[in-house]
Design an enzyme around this catalytic site. Structure first.
Site, PDB file in Angstrom:
ATOM      1  CB  ALA A 170     -88.867 -11.673  24.979  1.00 16.85           C
ATOM      2  NE  ARG A 200     -95.285 -19.741  22.681  1.00 22.12           N
ATOM      3  CZ  ARG A 200     -96.460 -19.530  22.902  1.00 22.12           C
ATOM      4  NH1 ARG A 200     -97.467 -20.497  22.432  1.00 22.12           N
ATOM      5  NH2 ARG A 200     -96.783 -18.773  23.937  1.00 22.12           N
ATOM      6  CB  SER A 249     -99.305 -14.773  30.271  1.00 19.84           C
ATOM      7  OG  SER A 249     -98.421 -15.612  30.696  1.00 19.84           O
ATOM      8  CB  CYS A 304     -99.775  -6.548  25.024  1.00 17.72           C
ATOM      9  SG  CYS A 304     -98.722  -5.038  24.489  1.00 17.72           S
ATOM     10  CD  GLU A 404    -103.899 -11.019  27.039  1.00 15.28           C
ATOM     11  OE1 GLU A 404    -103.520 -11.849  27.750  1.00 15.28           O
ATOM     12  OE2 GLU A 404    -103.408  -9.965  26.304  1.00 15.28           O
TER      13      GLU A 404
HETATM   14  P1  NAD Z   1     -95.872 -16.131  28.263  1.00 11.68           P
HETATM   15  O1  NAD Z   1     -96.145 -15.908  29.483  1.00 11.68           O
HETATM   16  O2  NAD Z   1     -96.681 -17.435  27.854  1.00 11.68           O
HETATM   17  O3  NAD Z   1     -94.347 -16.407  27.916  1.00 11.68           O
HETATM   18  C1  NAD Z   1     -93.616 -15.249  27.947  1.00 11.68           C
HETATM   19  C2  NAD Z   1     -92.255 -15.849  28.807  1.00 11.68           C
HETATM   20  O4  NAD Z   1     -92.210 -16.331  29.886  1.00 11.68           O
HETATM   21  C3  NAD Z   1     -91.594 -16.919  27.790  1.00 11.68           C
HETATM   22  O5  NAD Z   1     -90.371 -16.351  27.429  1.00 11.68           O
HETATM   23  C4  NAD Z   1     -91.912 -18.075  28.508  1.00 11.68           C
HETATM   24  O6  NAD Z   1     -90.828 -18.943  28.126  1.00 11.68           O
HETATM   25  C5  NAD Z   1     -91.905 -17.650  29.761  1.00 11.68           C
HETATM   26  N1  NAD Z   1     -92.930 -18.494  30.375  1.00 11.68           N
HETATM   27  C6  NAD Z   1     -94.133 -18.900  30.067  1.00 11.68           C
HETATM   28  N2  NAD Z   1     -94.904 -19.603  31.026  1.00 11.68           N
HETATM   29  C7  NAD Z   1     -94.028 -19.448  32.052  1.00 11.68           C
HETATM   30  C8  NAD Z   1     -94.486 -19.808  33.403  1.00 11.68           C
HETATM   31  N3  NAD Z   1     -95.441 -20.457  33.689  1.00 11.68           N
HETATM   32  N4  NAD Z   1     -93.679 -19.423  34.135  1.00 11.68           N
HETATM   33  C9  NAD Z   1     -92.588 -18.822  33.989  1.00 11.68           C
HETATM   34  N5  NAD Z   1     -92.072 -18.614  32.690  1.00 11.68           N
HETATM   35  C10 NAD Z   1     -93.021 -18.693  31.829  1.00 11.68           C
HETATM   36  O7  NAD Z   1     -96.689 -14.996  27.296  1.00 11.68           O
HETATM   37  P2  NAD Z   1     -96.888 -15.227  25.631  1.00 11.68           P
HETATM   38  O8  NAD Z   1     -97.753 -16.089  25.246  1.00 11.68           O
HETATM   39  O9  NAD Z   1     -95.390 -15.439  24.722  1.00 11.68           O
HETATM   40  O10 NAD Z   1     -97.167 -13.784  25.261  1.00 11.68           O
HETATM   41  C11 NAD Z   1     -98.318 -13.377  25.376  1.00 11.68           C
HETATM   42  C12 NAD Z   1     -98.755 -12.610  26.338  1.00 11.68           C
HETATM   43  O11 NAD Z   1     -97.785 -11.575  26.677  1.00 11.68           O
HETATM   44  C13 NAD Z   1    -100.254 -11.939  26.464  1.00 11.68           C
HETATM   45  O12 NAD Z   1    -100.741 -12.044  27.399  1.00 11.68           O
HETATM   46  C14 NAD Z   1     -99.975 -10.307  26.301  1.00 11.68           C
HETATM   47  O13 NAD Z   1    -100.807  -9.705  26.614  1.00 11.68           O
HETATM   48  C15 NAD Z   1     -98.505 -10.275  26.787  1.00 11.68           C
HETATM   49  N6  NAD Z   1     -97.883  -9.221  26.102  1.00 11.68           N
HETATM   50  C16 NAD Z   1     -97.814  -7.945  27.066  1.00 11.68           C
HETATM   51  C17 NAD Z   1     -97.194  -6.941  26.540  1.00 11.68           C
HETATM   52  C18 NAD Z   1     -97.132  -5.399  27.449  1.00 11.68           C
HETATM   53  O14 NAD Z   1     -96.197  -4.899  27.217  1.00 11.68           O
HETATM   54  N7  NAD Z   1     -98.166  -5.482  28.396  1.00 11.68           N
HETATM   55  C19 NAD Z   1     -96.484  -6.993  25.245  1.00 11.68           C
HETATM   56  C20 NAD Z   1     -96.697  -8.117  24.522  1.00 11.68           C
HETATM   57  C21 NAD Z   1     -97.211  -9.424  25.090  1.00 11.68           C
END
Ligand code: NAD
Length: 519
Positions: A170, A200, A249, A304, A404
Site C-alpha cells: 500500500a 510511512r 507510484s 491519485c 505527477e
Molecule cells: P510509492 O510507490 O513510493 O510506495 C508504495 C509502496 O511501494 C510502499 O509500500 C513502498 O514501501 C513500496 N515502494 C516504494 N518504492 C519502491 C520501489 N522502488 N520498489 C519497490 N517498492 C517500493 O508510492 P507512495 O509515494 O506511497 O504513494 C503515492 C503514489 O501512489 C502516487 O504516484 C499516486 O498517484 C499513487 N496512487 C495511486 C492510486 C491509484 O489507485 N491509482 C491510489 C493512491 C495512490
C-alpha cells in the site's frame, strides 16, 4: 486504548546509532494472530508531517519474520477457505460496525502520521468502510453459474473459489482506504492475506488489524509485515503468494508488476496520475470553480484522483483570476487544527520536490499566479507545508505538466475547442481520472466517449466509484487485467472451477467404451 495494544515504548538498538536508549514507540508486526515486537536491527522513523517530530518507529521485518508471516497465511488458508461463506460474512458484518464505532480514532492516527485534515481523514476511513460493507454481500457476489442439460443427463456448473495466500502493498496517501480495498475483499473470498502497509503510515493499518481480530477473523488469516524494498521483493518472489495487489507510484508499480508476473502471480497495479479537469464555458461557474479548487488542493493534492490540471476551454479562460482568489482563501494548517483546509506534505523531501517542480515551470516560461512555496504556519514552522499554488501559461512539454506533482499545485492549460482538450488529455501518458464541467449533455457525452481515461466525472471532480463498481484507470495508471473491488475485485481474488456431471438412469448405462471425442 487500541493504540497501546499495538505499540510499545521499549528501548531498542539500531546498530550503533544513537537510538539505543530511545523511548519512541515502536510499531509491531502482526503474525499468526499476535502483535509482536520485531527483532530487526533496521528501523525507520515515522514523522508527524506537521512538525517533523519522530512519533514512532517501524521495523524492516527480517526474512525470518516475513517467512513466519507467510507460513501463518498458508496454514490458515486450509481452514479459512473451507469456512462457511456465512461465517466469513459474519466476520465482515462485525468488522464494518467496529470500523464505524472507531472512525474518529482511526482518523486521528491518519492525521498524525499522514498529515491530512481530520475531516478528510474520516473520509479516507469512510471510503474504505464502504468496501468492507460491500464485502458483506459476498453470498451473492461469489455465486457461480449453472447450465443444466448441456447434453442428455449432463449439467455444468462453476464454483468461484479462493486462490490461496494473497498480498497487498500500500501507499502512504490513504492509510485506511487503500488497505481496505485489499484484505477485506481478498479474505471474504476465502483467501488469507499478507499486507505490507506504507512504512510511512503503518499506524492506521495496525488499528484496522486489531479490529479485524476483534471481529473474529481467525489467527493467520491476516498477517502484517513492515519494510521497504526487501519486503516488496519477498512478496514478489515467495512461491506461496498467488496474487499481489499494489497501489502507489509507477516506479514501484511497474517493477512489482513485472517481478510478480514473472514469478507466475496475478498482479493488479494501480499507479500514478495526472488528472485533467476540462472546463467548458457553458459550465455552472460557481459550482465548477469551487469543485476545481477542492479537488486540486484537498489532501494537499496527495490524492491519485486529485484534479491537478485544469484545461480552460474558450471563454472559460477568463475565469482564471477568480479561480486564484478562491484558492487563496484556503487555510493552510496542521490537519488537527480547527478550520484547516490544506495540511502538510508527507515529508521534507516531498516538499522540496514539489517546490522544485513549481520552479521548473517558472524556468520554462510558465507564470505562477498563486505561489504557496513561502507559506508559514504559526506554531508549525518545521512542518512540510506548501500553500495552494496555481501555474498558468503551461504548455504540454513543460516538466510541471509531464510529471505527477502530488502536491497542492494546479497547472492550467488552455484550449480553443473541446476536441483540442480531448486530444490533450489523450496524449498525456496517464489515464487515472478526469472530469468535465459543462451544462451541455452532448458535450458531456462526447467527452465521456472519446476520452481514454478510466474514471470520468461529469460535473463530479473526483469520480471515485462506489464499491459495487470497480476502481479502474487506464494506460500509464494501471497494469493488470482485473481492477480493484467491485465485480473485478471478486474476479481478481477468485478462480473458476467448472464441474460437468452426468447422472444417468440405470437403463441408460453406456454399453461399450466411447473412444471418439464427446460432442
Ligand atoms: P510509492 O510507490 O513510493 O510506495 C508504495 C509502496 O511501494 C510502499 O509500500 C513502498 O514501501 C513500496 N515502494 C516504494 N518504492 C519502491 C520501489 N522502488 N520498489 C519497490 N517498492 C517500493 O508510492 P507512495 O509515494 O506511497 O504513494 C503515492 C503514489 O501512489 C502516487 O504516484 C499516486 O498517484 C499513487 N496512487 C495511486 C492510486 C491509484 O489507485 N491509482 C491510489 C493512491 C495512490
Amino acid at each position: 486504548a487500541l493504540k497501546s495494544v499495538l505499540r510499545t515504548k521499549v528501548p531498542f538498538k539500531v546498530g550503533r546509532m544513537c537510538y539505543s536508549s530511545s523511548s519512541v514507540p515502536t510499531t509491531k508486526l502482526f503474525i499468526d494472530g499476535k502483535f509482536v515486537d520485531s527483532k530487526s536491527s533496521e528501523w525507520l522513523d515515522i514523522h508527524n508531517p506537521a512538525t517533523n517530530e519522530v512519533i514512532a518507529r517501524v521495523p524492516k521485518a527480517t526474512q525470518e519474520e516475513m517467512q513466519a508471516a507467510v507460513d501463518s497465511c498458508s496454514r490458515a488458508f486450509h481452514s479459512w477457505s473451507e469456512t462457511s461463506i456465512l461465517t466469513r460474512q459474519q466476520v465482515f458484518l462485525r468488522y464494518q460496525q467496529l470500523i464505524k464505532d472507531n472512525i474518529k480514532e482511526l482518523a486521528k492516527s491518519i492525521t498524525l502520521e499522514q498529515g491530512k485534515t481530520l475531516a478528510d481523514a474520516e473520509g479516507d476511513v469512510f471510503r474504505g468502510l464502504q468496501v468492507v460493507e460491500h464485502t458483506c454481500s459476498i453470498t451473492s457476489l461469489m455465486l457461480g453459474e449453472t447450465l443444466p442439460s448441456i447434453t442428455k443427463d449432463m449439467d455444468t456448473y462453476t464454483y468461484r473459489l479462493p486462490i490461496g495466500v494473497c498480498a497487498g502493498i500500500a501507499p502512504f496517501n490513504f492509510p485506511a482506504m487503500i488497505p481496505l480495498w485489499m484484505f477485506p475483499m481478498g479474505m471474504v473470498c476465502g483467501n488469507t492475506y499478507l499486507l505490507k502497509p506504507s512504512e510511512r503510515v503503518p499506524g492506521c493499518t495496525m488499528l484496522l488489524a486489531k479490529m479485524l481480530q476483534d471481529a473474529g477473523a481467525p489467527d493467520g488469516t491476516l498477517n502484517i509485515i513492515h519494510g521497504q524494498h526487501d519486503a516488496v521483493n519477498f512478496i514478489c518472489d515467495n512461491p506461496a503468494i498467488k496474487a499481489i495487489s499494489f497501489v502507489g507510484s509507477n516506479q514501484a508499480g511497474e517493477y512489482i508488476y513485472e517481478r510478480g508476473s514473472k514469478n507466475g502471480k496475478r498482479v493488479q497495479s494501480n499507479m500514478g496520475a495526472k488528472n485533467h479537469g476540462v472546463v467548458m464555458p457553458d459550465a455552472n461557474k460557481e459550482n465548477t470553480l469551487n469543485q476545481l479548487v477542492g479537488a486540486a488542493f484537498g489532501a494537499a493534492g496527495q490524492r491519485c484522483m486529485a484534479l491537478s490540471t485544469a484545461i480552460l476551454v474558450g471563454e472559460a479562460r477568463s475565469w482564471l483570476p477568480e479561480l486564484v482568489q478562491r484558492a487563496k482563501a484556503l487555510r493552510v494548517n496542521a490537519g488537527d487544527q480547527p478550520g484547516a483546509d490544506v495540511g502538510p506534505l508527507i515529508s521534507p523531501q516531498a516538499r522540496d520536490r514539489v517546490c522544485s517542480l513549481i520552479q521548473s515551470g517558472v524556468d520554462e516560461g510558465a507564470t505562477v499566479l498563486l505561489d504557496g512555496r513561502d507559506v508559514k504556519v504559526k506554531g508549525y514552522e518545521n512542518g512540510n507545508f506548501v500553500g495552494p499554488t496555481i501555474i498558468g501559461n503551461v504548455t504540454p512539454n513543460m516538466k510541471c505538466y509531464t510529471e505527477e506533482i502530488f502536491g497542492p499545485v494546479l497547472v492550467v492549460l488552455e484550449a480553443d475547442t473541446l476536441d483540442d482538450a480531448i486530444s490533450l488529455v489523450n496524449r498525456n501518458p496517464y489515464g487515472n481520472g478526469t472530469a468535465i464541467f459543462t451544462t451541455n449533455g452532448a458535450t458531456a457525452r462526447k467527452y465521456t466517449h472519446e476520452v481514454d481515461v478510466g474514471q470520468v466525472g461529469v460535473n463530479v471532480p473526483i469520480p471515485v466509484p462506489l464499491p459495487m463498481f470497480s476502481f479502474t484507470g487506464s494506460r500509464g495508471s494501471f497494469r493488470g487485467d482485473m481492477n480493484f473491488y467491485g465485480k473485478q475485485g471478486i474476479q481478481f481474488y477468485t478462480q473458476i472451477k467448472t464441474v460437468t456431471s452426468q447422472w444417468k438412469a440405470e437403463d441408460a448405462t453406456l454399453k461399450s467404451p466411447a473412444v471418439t471425442m464427446p460432442t
